[in-house]
Design a protein around this motif. Structure first.
Motif, short mmCIF file in Angstrom:
data_model
loop_
_atom_site.label_atom_id
_atom_site.label_comp_id
_atom_site.label_asym_id
_atom_site.label_seq_id
_atom_site.Cartn_x
_atom_site.Cartn_y
_atom_site.Cartn_z
N GLN A 111 8.75 8.11 -1.92
CA GLN A 111 9.24 9.44 -2.31
C GLN A 111 9.60 10.29 -1.10
O GLN A 111 10.53 11.08 -1.14
N LEU A 112 8.81 10.18 -0.02
CA LEU A 112 9.06 11.00 1.16
C LEU A 112 9.77 10.21 2.26
O LEU A 112 10.52 10.77 3.05
N GLY A 113 9.49 8.90 2.29
CA GLY A 113 10.05 8.10 3.39
C GLY A 113 11.34 7.38 3.03
O GLY A 113 11.91 6.69 3.87
N GLY A 114 11.73 7.46 1.75
CA GLY A 114 13.00 6.88 1.36
C GLY A 114 13.04 5.36 1.26
O GLY A 114 14.10 4.76 1.16
N MET A 115 11.88 4.72 1.30
CA MET A 115 11.85 3.27 1.16
C MET A 115 12.03 2.87 -0.30
O MET A 115 11.84 3.67 -1.21
N ASP A 116 12.38 1.58 -0.49
CA ASP A 116 12.27 1.05 -1.85
C ASP A 116 10.92 0.33 -1.96
O ASP A 116 10.19 0.19 -0.97
N ALA A 117 10.58 -0.12 -3.18
CA ALA A 117 9.24 -0.66 -3.43
C ALA A 117 8.94 -1.86 -2.54
O ALA A 117 7.82 -2.01 -2.03
N LYS A 118 9.96 -2.66 -2.32
CA LYS A 118 9.76 -3.87 -1.53
C LYS A 118 9.41 -3.53 -0.08
O LYS A 118 8.48 -4.09 0.50
N GLU A 119 10.17 -2.57 0.47
CA GLU A 119 9.88 -2.16 1.84
C GLU A 119 8.50 -1.55 1.98
O GLU A 119 7.77 -1.82 2.93
N ALA A 120 8.13 -0.73 0.99
CA ALA A 120 6.82 -0.08 1.03
C ALA A 120 5.71 -1.12 0.98
O ALA A 120 4.73 -1.06 1.74
N ASP A 121 5.87 -2.06 0.08
CA ASP A 121 4.92 -3.16 -0.04
C ASP A 121 4.72 -3.85 1.30
O ASP A 121 3.59 -4.11 1.72
N LYS A 122 5.84 -4.16 1.92
CA LYS A 122 5.82 -4.90 3.18
C LYS A 122 5.14 -4.09 4.27
O LYS A 122 4.34 -4.61 5.05
N THR A 123 5.45 -2.79 4.28
CA THR A 123 4.86 -1.92 5.29
C THR A 123 3.33 -1.91 5.17
O THR A 123 2.61 -1.83 6.15
N LEU A 124 2.84 -2.00 3.94
CA LEU A 124 1.40 -1.86 3.72
C LEU A 124 0.66 -3.19 3.77
O LEU A 124 -0.58 -3.21 3.82
N ALA A 125 1.41 -4.28 3.77
CA ALA A 125 0.75 -5.60 3.76
C ALA A 125 -0.20 -5.73 4.94
O ALA A 125 0.18 -5.49 6.09
N GLY A 126 -1.45 -6.05 4.68
CA GLY A 126 -2.41 -6.30 5.75
C GLY A 126 -3.00 -5.06 6.39
O GLY A 126 -3.81 -5.15 7.30
N THR A 127 -2.61 -3.87 5.91
CA THR A 127 -3.15 -2.66 6.53
C THR A 127 -4.58 -2.38 6.05
O THR A 127 -4.94 -2.73 4.93
N LEU A 128 -5.34 -1.76 6.92
CA LEU A 128 -6.70 -1.31 6.57
C LEU A 128 -6.63 0.16 6.15
O LEU A 128 -5.59 0.81 6.28
N SER A 129 -7.75 0.68 5.67
CA SER A 129 -7.82 2.09 5.27
C SER A 129 -7.34 3.00 6.39
O SER A 129 -6.52 3.90 6.17
N ALA A 130 -7.85 2.74 7.56
CA ALA A 130 -7.50 3.60 8.70
C ALA A 130 -5.99 3.61 8.93
O ALA A 130 -5.41 4.67 9.21
N ASP A 131 -5.38 2.47 8.79
CA ASP A 131 -3.93 2.38 8.96
C ASP A 131 -3.20 3.23 7.94
O ASP A 131 -2.23 3.93 8.26
N LYS A 132 -3.68 3.19 6.71
CA LYS A 132 -3.00 3.97 5.67
C LYS A 132 -3.18 5.46 5.92
O LYS A 132 -2.25 6.24 5.78
N ASN A 133 -4.40 5.86 6.28
CA ASN A 133 -4.63 7.25 6.64
C ASN A 133 -3.66 7.68 7.75
O ASN A 133 -3.10 8.78 7.71
N GLU A 134 -3.51 6.78 8.69
CA GLU A 134 -2.66 7.08 9.85
C GLU A 134 -1.19 7.22 9.44
O GLU A 134 -0.51 8.15 9.85
N ILE A 135 -0.73 6.29 8.59
CA ILE A 135 0.64 6.37 8.09
C ILE A 135 0.89 7.71 7.40
O ILE A 135 1.87 8.41 7.66
N LEU A 136 -0.06 8.06 6.50
CA LEU A 136 0.07 9.31 5.75
C LEU A 136 0.18 10.51 6.69
O LEU A 136 1.02 11.39 6.53
N PHE A 137 -0.73 10.52 7.67
CA PHE A 137 -0.80 11.67 8.54
C PHE A 137 0.37 11.73 9.52
O PHE A 137 1.05 12.77 9.63
N SER A 138 0.64 10.62 10.20
CA SER A 138 1.65 10.64 11.26
C SER A 138 3.06 10.74 10.68
O SER A 138 3.91 11.44 11.23
N ARG A 139 3.31 10.06 9.57
CA ARG A 139 4.67 10.10 9.04
C ARG A 139 4.94 11.28 8.12
O ARG A 139 6.04 11.79 8.05
#
Lengths: 288, 288, 288, 288
Positions: D167-195
Motif C-alpha cells: 500500500q505504501l511501497g507500491g509493490m505487488d504481492a509477489k514482490e512483498a512476499d519475496k522481500t519478507l522471505a526469511g526475515t526475522l521480527s527485527a527485520d520487519k520492524n526495521e523495514i516498517l520504521f526505515s521505509r
C-alpha cells in the motif's frame, strides 16, 4: 501382485488416542472368576496362593512395561498406572489395554503351576478383560487409588465376617447374609470378636490392604521436600537431555520391583516415594 | 464405611461402544515376534508348529465366543469377526479386544508345551496386542478378509524365495534381498523353479492361504440360493422368537469348529457357507 | 519469533472422524424454542411463517453443501443426510456439525425479516444445536427418516386436537391434556371431526408430513429398474473418472432444489428418485 | 400409532462426552474468510469494523453461556474456554461446539448491519466451524492461550509489513512476499520504521494483542495471594452449598463483560484476575 485393491479397508481404523498429559489407569478384571474359584477350589474368603499368583503376574507386567509407575491389586482385579507423561504406543487405548491384559494373562497361566502345583489348568482357562481410564490431576488419580483400597477394605471385612459365620458359626449362606444385612463396620468387628475371638486388625495385611507394586528407591523424608502442590508442578513433563533420559532408564531398570501391602490413601505413602508421581527415579538403595 | 467420597472417579470412564449394525473385526498381532522367533528357534520361512499353535489358540477363542462367525490367521496375526448383529459386552471396544487377546494368550501359553515339547517358555513370555475395526457392509468385510489373504500370499511367496536363496542357494540375507528387489510374482516363481526345482503351487496350503476358522454345517449349493445382494439383506438382524434363538444357540454349540486353508477371496467359499454372513446356523452334517 | 514453545498444545486435539461408508445424519434442533415461540408469538399448533423460514434456511444449507443428498424437517428440527461415500472435511464430526449448524443459523437469522417483517429479532437470538449420527445400511437410514416422519404425524395429530380443544372448544391446557390422555389416533380423529368438523386428512401436507428437501431430476419408473437390494449395491462407492465426477458436479449444481411434503416412509418416494441413495445425479428435467 | 418400530435407530447415537475435570476450549474459525474479505471489501491488513463485529458476537456468546470463563479472539477465529468444572450439556462435545457456533453466527449475522451499515449481506452468508479440545492442566491451558496470542503477533507483524510494502511501497504481492522471505521480527520492524516511518509498537493494541473477553471484578494484588500452584489447587471443584452457588450465579450475572487487548502470556493478567481460573466470582467493582 499388489494389494492395493483391498488396501482401502485400512481407512476404517479409527484412532483411540488417550488425552495427553493425563494419568492412564488400565484396570483388568478376572472373567467369570466366581466359577473359577469354585472350579479350582479357591479358599474362602481369601486364597493366598491365588493372590500371590495375581501379584506375580502383575509384577511381570510392571517389569515389562517400565512406563507403569505404580500398580494396585485386590481380589481378581489389578490397576496399572501409566505416568501422565507416558507416550507408549502413542497412548492408543487398545494397544495399552491389550498389551497389559496379554502380558498379565500370559504370566498368570504360565506361573499357575508354581502356585497350584496339584491343580492343573483345564479349559476354559482363566482370562481377564481390561479398560483404560484417564485422570487429569494427581488428586483424581489418588482418589481412584483410594477408591480401590477402600473397596478392598469394605469387601474384605464383609467377606471375613460372612465366611466366619459359615465356617466357624455353622450358618448357611442365607443365614449369614441375613445376619450381616444393615450392619456397619463396627458391628462386623464386634461379631468377629465376640463370636469367634477374631481381631480383624490382626488379619493379614495382604487381605486388608490389597497389594501395591512399585519400584524401590531410597525413601525420602517428607518434611525435607514436597507438598502435594509442588508434586503437581513436578509431574509436568520436563525437557531432559538424552543423556538424562538414558540415565533415568538405567536407574529404573536397576530398581527392584516391590510388592507391598501398605496404606495408599494417606499422604505418607506418596510423600516418601516422590518418584511415583514425578516419574524421576530416586536413589537405588544400597544393598545390605 | 461408605465409599462415596471417592466414587466420583467412576465418572471419568468414557464409553467406547462400537457402531451398531457393523461387522467388528478384532485383529491381534504378536508383540516383538521377530525376537520370539529367534529366541525359540522357529523354522524359516514358516514354522509349522508355531502356526498350529496359533490355530489351536484361535480355535479356543472361537469356541469360547460363539458370537465370532469367522476367523482368519496368518503368521503371528489373527482376525476374529463378530457378526454385525452381535451385542456382546454392549459392543464395548475395550471389552471385546481385551477378552479376545486374553483368551488367545492364555491358550497360546497353555498349549505351548504341546507344540514345543522340548522348548520351555521363559520370560518375557509371548504376548499379543489387539485392536477393533468396524466394517459397515459385507463388501467391506470381504475386502478386509481378502486384504489379509492377499498379504499372506505376497509375504509367503517372498519369504519362500528369500529363504530358498539363503538355505538352498547359500546367499546371505543381503544378497537375497538384492536378488529379489523389484521382482514380480512371476519372477519369484521362476527363481524358485529354475534354481531350486520348487513349484510354488505345491507348497502347503497352510503357508499359501493362511488358516480360516468357522463352524461346520452342511455345505449349500450356491446355485440353489443366494446372490451376494440377498445375503446383504439376510444379514440384517431378524426378530426371532426366544425358542428360535435357543435352537440356534444349541445348533451352534453342537457344530464342529473347523480350521481350513481355503481361498476366501472368491465368492465360492461364502456362497457355500451362507451361515457365516447370515449368522443363522445351518444343518449339522451327519457323522460318517 | 517462533511459536514452537507453545505449539505442543496442538497435540491435545483428538480426531473425531466418522466411520467410512456410513450415512451421516446431522440433526439440528432449536434451542429453547418453547420460549422463542412465546416471545415472538408463533401461532399454535403450527406457525406457517416459522416453518417456511426453517425450510428456507435448510434449503440454503443443502445448496451450500452439495454432499447433502436429502434433508427432512419438522417443527424446529432438521435432519441433513450426507451420502455414505461423502468425504467432506475428512468426515470429521465437529466440522460437519458446526458447518451445518452455522450455515443454518446464519440463514435463519438473515431471512427472519422476510418471514416476520413486523417482528424484529432481539437478544437472545434464535440458535440451534446439532449432532451427527452414522447409519451403516440403507435400511437403517430409511428407518431413521421414517422415525422422524412418524414422529411428525404423532405430534401434529396430538397438537392439532389439543389446540382445537383450546382455541375452538374453550378448554384450558389442563382440560385439553386430560381429554387426550390415553386416546389413540382414531379417537383424536373422532374428536376433531365430531366436535369441530375438522377432517384431519384435509390439514395442510406441510403440517402432516413435514418437509423434505432434495435435488430435482426426472422421476424414474420404479418398475423399470431398482429393487432395494440393487440400490444397496449401487450405493457402494464407484470409481469414476475425473471427467465423470466433474459432469456429476455440474449436473448437481444445475439441479433445482425442491422443498416438498411427501411420504418418505413408503418405497415409492425412494424408488422414483434413485439418485438420492445412489448419489448419481439423474437427468435434469426439461423446463416447461 | 406408536413409533416403536423405528425407534431402534436411536441406538446408533454415540456419546461424545469430554473428559471430566479438563479445561474445554471451543475454537471457531471463519469459513472461507479470504473470499469473504474480498467480497465485502475488508480493509487490509486489519479491518477494525470486522474485528469489532467479531468481538460483539463473541461477547454475546460469553453473556449467553456463563460457564465460559474467558475467550480470546484474533482475525476470524475465537477461542472460548469452559472451566474444567463445567458440566453444561453433560460435557457433550457436539452440543458445546454447535451451541457456541450457532450463538456466534446468529449474532455475527444479526449485528452485521451495525458494523457494515452500507454493505448488505448476500448469499453465501458468513459462517464458522468449530471444534472442542480438552486441556488437563492450567499450564496446558495457558500455553494454548499463549500460542494463540503469539500467533496473533507473528501474523500481525507480517501482515502489517506485507501490506505496507504494497500500500505504501507500491509493490505487488509477489514482490512483498519475496522481500519478507526469511526475515526475522527485527527485520520487519526495521523495514516498517526505515521505509515507512511506522513504529510497530504504536500500532493499535487490538491488532497486536487480539481481544480477550472476561467478566469484570475488582482486580487483586498478586502479591497478596496466589502462586500458580495454589491456583491449580483452587481450580479443583469445590463442594459448595446451594446458597453459595446461587450467590455466585447472581454475582456472575451482575458482572460486566469486558473486551480488552491485554497481554495474556505473562502471569500478571492471571494473577490479578484469580476468578478466571478459580471460577469463583470476585467482588463487583463499585461504579464510578
Amino acid at each position: 501382485m499388489a494389494n492395493s485393491k483391498f488396501e482401502y479397508v485400512r481407512n476404517f481404523e479409527q484412532t483411540d488416542t488417550l488425552l495427553a498429559n493425563t494419568w492412564i489407569v488400565v484396570r483388568i478384571d478376572g472373567r467369570a472368576f466366581t466359577k473359577m474359584c469354585a472350579k479350582y477350589g479357591f479358599e474362602k474368603p481369601n486364597d493366598r496362593r491365588a493372590l500371590d499368583l495375581m501379584n506375580a503376574a502383575a509384577k511381570a507386567v510392571v517389569s515389562d512395561l517400565p512406563e507403569i509407575t505404580i500398580a494396585y491389586g485386590v481380589s481378581d482385579e489389578y490397576s496399572f498406572v501409566f505416568h501422565k507423561a507416558c507416550t507408549l504406543f502413542e497412548r492408543r487405548a487398545s494397544k495399552l489395554v491389550s498389551t497389559v491384559v496379554s502380558t498379565f494373562t500370559a504370566n498368570y497361566v504360565h506361573q499357575w503351576s508354581t502356585y497350584f502345583p496339584d491343580t492343573p489348568l483345564t479349559s476354559p482357562l482363566p482370562t481377564f478383560d481390561g479398560r483404560a481410564v484417564c485422570y487429569p490431576s494427581i488428586q483424581n488419580l489418588r482418589d481412584y487409588m483410594s477408591w480401590r483400597q477402600v473397596d478392598c477394605h469394605i469387601n474384605n471385612l464383609y467377606n471375613t465376617t460372612f465366611w466366619s459365620l459359615i465356617q466357624l458359626g455353622g450358618m448357611d449362606a442365607k443365614e449369614a447374609d441375613k445376619t450381616l444385612a444393615g450392619t456397619l463396620s463396627a458391628d462386623k468387628n464386634e461379631i468377629l470378636f465376640s463370636r469367634f475371638h477374631i481381631n480383624y486388625n490382626n488379619e493379614p495385611e495382604i487381605f486388608k490392604k490389597g497389594s501395591v507394586i512399585f519400584r524401590d528407591y531410597e525413601l525420602v523424608d517428607p518434611m525435607s521436600h514436597n507438598t502435594a502442590q509442588v508434586v503437581e508442578a513436578q509431574a509436568e513433563p520436563i525437557q531432559q537431555s538424552k543423556t538424562q533420559n538414558e540415565n533415568d532408564k538405567k536407574r529404573r531398570a536397576k530398581a527392584r520391583i516391590l510388592v507391598e501391602h501398605l496404606d495408599i490413601i494417606k499422604d505418607d505413602f506418596w510423600d516418601r516415594r516422590p518418584w511415583i508421581l514425578s516419574n524421576k527415579p530416586g536413589k537405588i538403595p544400597k544393598e545390605t
